[in-house]
Design an enzyme around this catalytic site. Sequence first.
Site, PDB file in Angstrom:
ATOM      1  CG  HIS A  61      -1.907   1.114   1.244  1.00 30.79           C
ATOM      2  ND1 HIS A  61      -3.270   0.915   1.381  1.00 30.79           N
ATOM      3  CD2 HIS A  61      -1.757   2.451   1.126  1.00 30.79           C
ATOM      4  CE1 HIS A  61      -3.893   2.075   1.359  1.00 30.79           C
ATOM      5  NE2 HIS A  61      -3.001   3.037   1.204  1.00 30.79           N
ATOM      6  CG  HIS A  63      -1.250   6.862  -1.824  1.00 28.00           C
ATOM      7  ND1 HIS A  63      -2.561   7.097  -2.211  1.00 28.00           N
ATOM      8  CD2 HIS A  63      -1.326   6.159  -0.668  1.00 28.00           C
ATOM      9  CE1 HIS A  63      -3.383   6.568  -1.309  1.00 28.00           C
ATOM     10  NE2 HIS A  63      -2.665   5.996  -0.356  1.00 28.00           N
ATOM     11  CG  HIS A 214      -7.551   4.591   1.102  1.00 24.26           C
ATOM     12  ND1 HIS A 214      -7.102   3.969  -0.017  1.00 24.26           N
ATOM     13  CD2 HIS A 214      -6.489   5.295   1.609  1.00 24.26           C
ATOM     14  CE1 HIS A 214      -5.818   4.293  -0.196  1.00 24.26           C
ATOM     15  NE2 HIS A 214      -5.428   5.094   0.773  1.00 24.26           N
ATOM     16  CD  GLU A 217      -6.186   7.224   5.825  1.00 23.16           C
ATOM     17  OE1 GLU A 217      -6.723   7.401   4.702  1.00 23.16           O
ATOM     18  OE2 GLU A 217      -4.980   7.439   6.037  1.00 23.16           O
ATOM     19  CG  ASP A 313      -0.699   5.337   3.371  1.00 23.83           C
ATOM     20  OD1 ASP A 313      -1.117   5.203   2.210  1.00 23.83           O
ATOM     21  OD2 ASP A 313      -1.392   5.792   4.300  1.00 23.83           O
TER      22      ASP A 313
HETATM   23  N1  17E Z   1      -4.825   9.477   0.676  1.00 27.36           N
HETATM   24  C1  17E Z   1      -5.615   9.046   1.693  1.00 27.36           C
HETATM   25  O1  17E Z   1      -6.838   9.149   1.610  1.00 27.36           O
HETATM   26  N2  17E Z   1      -5.058   8.513   2.792  1.00 27.36           N
HETATM   27  C2  17E Z   1      -3.733   8.380   2.883  1.00 27.36           C
HETATM   28  N3  17E Z   1      -3.211   7.843   3.989  1.00 27.36           N
HETATM   29  C3  17E Z   1      -2.895   8.841   1.834  1.00 27.36           C
HETATM   30  C4  17E Z   1      -3.481   9.374   0.736  1.00 27.36           C
HETATM   31  C5  17E Z   1      -1.400   8.728   1.943  1.00 27.36           C
HETATM   32 FE   FE2 Z   2      -3.350   5.110   1.521  1.00 21.23          FE
END
Ligand code: 17E
Ligand code: FE2
Length: 419
Positions: A61, A63, A214, A217, A313
């Site tokens: 995981h 980006h 996701h 979070e 991440d």
């Molecule tokens: N975008 C998101 O929604 N959550 C993250 N932890 C990252 C990008 C890195």
């Molecule tokens: Fe992420």
Amino acid sequence: MTKTLNAIVNARLAGKEGLHSLTINNGLFTEIQPQTSPVSATDHELDACENLVTSPFVEPHIHLDATLTAGEPRWNESGTLFEGIECWSERKALLSESDVTSRATQTLKLLAAHGVQYVRTHVDTTDPQLTALKAMVKVREQTANFIDLQIVAFPQEGIWSFPNGRELMEEAVRIGADVIGGIPHFEFTRDYGAESVRWLVELAHKNDLLVDVHCDEIDDPESRFLEVLAAEALRLDYGTRVTASHTCAMGSYNDAYCSRLFRLLKKSNIRFLSMPTESLHLQGRFDSYPKRRGITRVPELLDAGLKVAFGQDSIRDPWYPMGNGNMLRTLDVGLHACHMLGMNRIERCLELITDNGAAALNLKNYGIAPGQPARCAVLQGQNAYEVLLGQHPVLASVRDGNVLVQRAAVNPEADLLIT
Ligand code: 17E
Ligand code: FE2
């Protein structure tokens, strides 16, 4: 010039006593033989020097479209997920194909230098041009000699909450995404969030693709999209192909709810990814003291028989200014934050950055065994505990019998002139 091997000698292997030789032929492991004593390596052999040899690391995981953009055009000073999304939205407007390609490739090389050979990257689809996604499909091809790359169509600003969100996801599938993503906790309403999850699992199922959402979070105990995702996976009998990333809210759920939730999670058998360095940094931001860790229930999920892996991440992006590609650092932080420094956990800890990540990615032909591709990493240390203590960069990374990475061991005692 790459060096092609016909064996790795003096290797220690997890769960096996003593030293072993791994014979390689045509890029495959052919035999794994115990050695009675250390041997000297010939020209076409790699000497593991009695260190632990594992499967390559899996970065499940990250980006890669946003990597190495920290501070552009401004720094995320609050350290929240939400300011990160705002900073990224400004940076996203400046993306070009060459910008994405060069940063993603540079990051993949950094990961490869740390023994990673498998990567799953999220790529933002909330861009009417899909610039990053188109670039990443080319990066996947250009780097295939050293990395197996999976691309997630990731709707950073929502599917239901972004103009043409659904069409952009469908276009991403046509362009070549391997995995369908989502972000239900960021959609405008709970209904949007739940509908988006049901829709995206269907989209994946219809196209025979994987799912990696996701999911929750956020430190909000009422963010409960994980149950929707697991129920959909169960309904379609798709659990092993579905991953829930982050699930930070589970660190805030009450135990009665978790007790009910875990019944569903076990039945669904979905995969979990936790990004501990990232969550420690981004979560807990709306707390005073005591402050939450913002991390999902990793040991409890493992004890329930579910697969959990750690990922980084970010590497220097709008969400997180740190990161060096070394997954042992992520592992160390994760084990601390999750109360997992008991010796039983430490002995198995490398599974969190190898086998469990491979399970999330649905990797075929992963693992050190006769007949498998000769892919592995030589770590500095004789066992998981020593590797974790040192956190040294890998000594070697081997892919299909070719040495991709080789470096000298660090001697922790060198230059210590104290008597
Ligand atoms: N975008 C998101 O929604 N959550 C993250 N932890 C990252 C990008 C890195
Ligand atoms: Fe992420």
